[in-house]
Design an enzyme around this catalytic site. Structure first.
Site, PDB file in Angstrom:
ATOM      1  CD  GLU A  99      -2.984   1.216   0.543  1.00 19.19           C
ATOM      2  OE1 GLU A  99      -3.119   0.307  -0.290  1.00 19.19           O
ATOM      3  OE2 GLU A  99      -3.758   2.182   0.663  1.00 19.19           O
ATOM      4  CG  ASP A 100       1.643   2.868   3.254  1.00 20.27           C
ATOM      5  OD1 ASP A 100       0.641   3.182   2.591  1.00 20.27           O
ATOM      6  OD2 ASP A 100       1.632   2.718   4.478  1.00 20.27           O
ATOM      7  CG  ASP A 113      -3.237  -2.042  10.469  1.00 20.07           C
ATOM      8  OD1 ASP A 113      -2.238  -1.345  10.720  1.00 20.07           O
ATOM      9  OD2 ASP A 113      -4.105  -1.728   9.625  1.00 20.07           O
ATOM     10  CG  ASP A 133     -24.504  -0.232  44.665  1.00 19.27           C
ATOM     11  OD1 ASP A 133     -23.438   0.121  45.208  1.00 19.27           O
ATOM     12  OD2 ASP A 133     -25.625   0.165  45.003  1.00 19.27           O
TER      13      ASP A 133
HETATM   14 MN    MN Z   1      -0.932  -0.591   9.123  1.00 22.17          MN
END
Ligand code: MN
Length: 641
Positions: free
Chosen positions: A76-77, A139, A260
């Site tokens: 993804e990154d 994650d 209680d």
């Molecule tokens: Mn992640």
């Protein structure tokens, strides 16, 4: 090496050395890939993936899962492809990473409450392997733990989403630890002031009641000691902040009343002891009528089992008691994850199967359908096997029965859209009206006022709504035709090719995907005027479609009765032992399959890998064959290729 050593030492408790080596490789790979990235907190990005892996290591998940957790944000990154991961770490890891990436891409932004349930179902249904959900949960848990350093707008959005989507999934999977922590962290992020005030009040109340708690516990233990049945242990229970908050908000229970109530959990040796202890407790302290619940006989929808009772306790305080076995207790705390935890000796696939079976059982409870269906191994886990969830162009979700076609979708949106459906676009590709829809697809219908329902449409719709609308329209058309005495068919019907056997003059079955009866199929008319039948999701065909190199679409379907045998590719992976070939081939011929091709080689893990082409009658014949092959002790994996 950012918190990597604690992870390693945790893993060393249950992973063998060669697996540890793979984990270290994955760590170095991830650290390298994320080298230039940092979290909002300023820490190197890889600290996040290590933390995610650590959460899973605490639950004793297998090496593939830990590796996939370390790599879960790489695709993804960064610009590293899924193919690269597959080459370096194997197909299974790549599949897990791919699955997590897919879930990450689904956006849940401010959807209406009513949609949340569908999102949760879709998430679960889209996931073939439960470990993908576990990675996604870990994650999210770590992101929630480190929410402090992101902008307040993002914090609010992520917390909301966690509360609406992820905590309920944790609940559904019985993962109480996860659920409580996710809820409390979300509560803290959304209402920081209320959280703090409540936290302080609860702390104070607990402090004030500490002596009472000990006294009651002592009385309980003493009361039980007179009998011949002894509990394994008794623990005081504490409510989570969010559950206290919810009780006050949603049910208007006063704070004092919640605090209680004292809660105890009694863990017993076995089920009969649970009931025995219940009897004993009821004879020592008076039960409050109407409050007893037997979740052992009738488990909760997420698999939770326990006996619950409410007592007039000593010193005049009501006490809530839960009684269950150790195993039930593990399930109550960890749900599906309990199958990995505490079971270090079993092999990975055994655990997977157990987890799936458990999930299947849970799904059965949820549907309250007939019990103990034989779990079909070749079906991927699917909590909601009878439904598919698809998006409208506006991003709304529609649920349709499994097997529903694009035309069913059109009628589900509106009868007029169905009646004039001309073209269908699924995930930006044009498909026929008969296209069977899959989870998560975006569907758009293009209408044309000159298009009207045809008889043939009835062959590929499954919903009652579509069927009756088409019949109604056809009948009206006939009536109109009678009235005006004009020819019935203004428009020529497209022919449907019905397949009766493997032999056919103008028919060929694609060798890339080997479709067999029962498969969803589509047909293409090639330049030699032959209809080539492909399996619906044939990758080769998808490539052709993307390159716009496919021929004309043809409607094809299987006849109800089909003669003959159809070739299909199988991959069988087994241990390298004497008799593997004999065992596999005998199993296939015993079930009436014919082997056409057989190639065997040893793979890098020193396993025997067999590529076969076998002839089968249809999908259920194939499923039976796969099931029987999987039962052989030396066979590790069988997949249709
Ligand atoms: Mn992640």
């Amino acid at each position: 090496m950012f918190a990597f050593y604690p992870l390693l030492s945790g893993l060393s408790l249950y992973l063998p050395a060669p697996e540890m080596k793979r984990v270290i490789e994955a760590y170095l790979f991830a650290a390298d890939a994320h080298e230039t990235q940092f979290r909002s907190s300023g820490e190197p990005y890889v600290t996040h993936t290590v933390a995610t892996a650590t959460i899973l290591a605490n639950m004793h998940l297998d090496a593939d899962t830990i590796i996939a957790a370390l790599l879960h944000d790489v695709v993804e990154d960064t610009d590293i492809s899924i193919e690269k991961i597959s080459q370096r770490f194997g197909e299974k890891v790549a599949e897990l990473v791919q699955g997590v990436t897919k879930l990450t891409k689904m956006h849940f932004e401010s959807k209406a409450q009513a949609q949340a349930e569908n999102f949760r179902k879709m998430m679960l249904a889209m996931t073939g392997d439960i470990r993908i959900i576990l990675i996604k949960m870990a994650d999210r848990l770590h992101n929630m733990r480190t929410l402090g350093s992101v902008s307040s707008a993002k914090r609010w959005r992520v917390a909301r989403e966690t509360l609406e989507i992820y905590a309920p999934i944790a609940h559904r999977l019985g993962m109480r630890h996860f659920k409580l922590e996710l809820e409390d962290l979300s509560f803290k992020a959304i209402y920081p002031w209320r959280y703090r005030i409540l936290e302080e009040s609860v702390k104070k109340a607990r402090h004030n009641r500490r002596d009472l708690l000990h006294k009651v516990e002592h009385a309980l233990v003493k009361g039980l000691a007179k009998f011949d049945v002894a509990p394994d242990h008794i623990v005081g229970r504490e409510k989570s902040l969010f559950s206290v908050y919810r009780k006050i908000r949603e049910r208007g229970v006063p704070f004092a009343e919640i605090m209680d109530l004292l809660g105890f959990r009694i863990v017993a040796k076995d089920i009969s002891d649970c009931y025995h202890l219940l009897g004993v407790i009821h004879s020592v302290f008076k039960p409050i009528p109407g409050k007893f619940k037997d979740y052992i006989a009738i488990p909760k929808a997420n698999g939770y089992q326990s006996l619950h009772t409410l007592l007039f306790g000593p010193y005049g305080v009501p006490i809530e008691i839960q009684i269950r076995t150790k195993e039930m207790d593990e399930i109550a705390e960890n749900g599906i994850a309990a199958h990995w935890l505490y079971k270090t000796k079993s092999n990975v696939e055994g655990i997977q199967t157990q987890a799936r079976e458990w999930l299947k059982k849970v799904a059965d409870i949820q549907k309250s359908a007939e019990s103990s269906l034989d779990f079909i191994q070749d079906v991927k886990i699917d909590l909601f096997p009878d439904e598919v969830y698809v998006f409208t162009p506006k991003g709304e979700i529609l649920s349709l029965p499994r097997g529903a076609s694009a035309l069913d979708f059109a009628y589900a949106v509106h009868t007029d859209i169905g009646n004039h459906a001309k073209e269908v676009v699924v995930n930006r590709h044009s498909v026929p009206l008969s296209y069977p829809l899959l989870n998560g697809q975006s569907v758009e219908i293009i209408t044309d006022p000159h298009v009207y329902p045809e008889d043939a449409w009835l062959n590929f719709v499954v919903t009652g709504r579509a069927k009756s609308a088409i019949r109604y329209a056809l009948k009206n058309k006939v009536m109109q035709a009678d009235e005006h005495d004009i020819p019935l068919r203004a428009k020529k019907n497209k022919p449907i090719v019905v397949i009766h056997s493997h032999q056919g003059m103008n028919l060929d079955f694609a060798h890339c995907c080997h479709p067999i009866p029962g498969d969803s199929i589509r047909g293409i008319l090639n330049s030699n005027h032959k209809v080539i039948v492909h399996e619906f999701h044939c990758k080769h065909l998808q490539e052709l479609v993307q390159k716009q190199k496919h021929g004309k679409w043809m409607e094809v379907r299987w006849a109800d009765q089909i003669a003959g045998f159809f070739p299909v590719r199988l991959k069988v992976v087994g241990q390298t032992t004497v008799g593997v070939i004999a065992g596999v081939t005998r199993e296939i011929s015993e079930i009436g399959g014919d082997i056409r091709e057989f190639v065997m080689r040893e793979n890098l893990q020193a396993e025997s890998e067999m590529d076969l082409v076998v002839e089968v009658q249809d999908r259920s014949h194939l499923a039976k064959m796969i099931r029987n092959l999987r039962r052989l002790t030396f066979v590790k994996r069988v997949v249709r290729d």
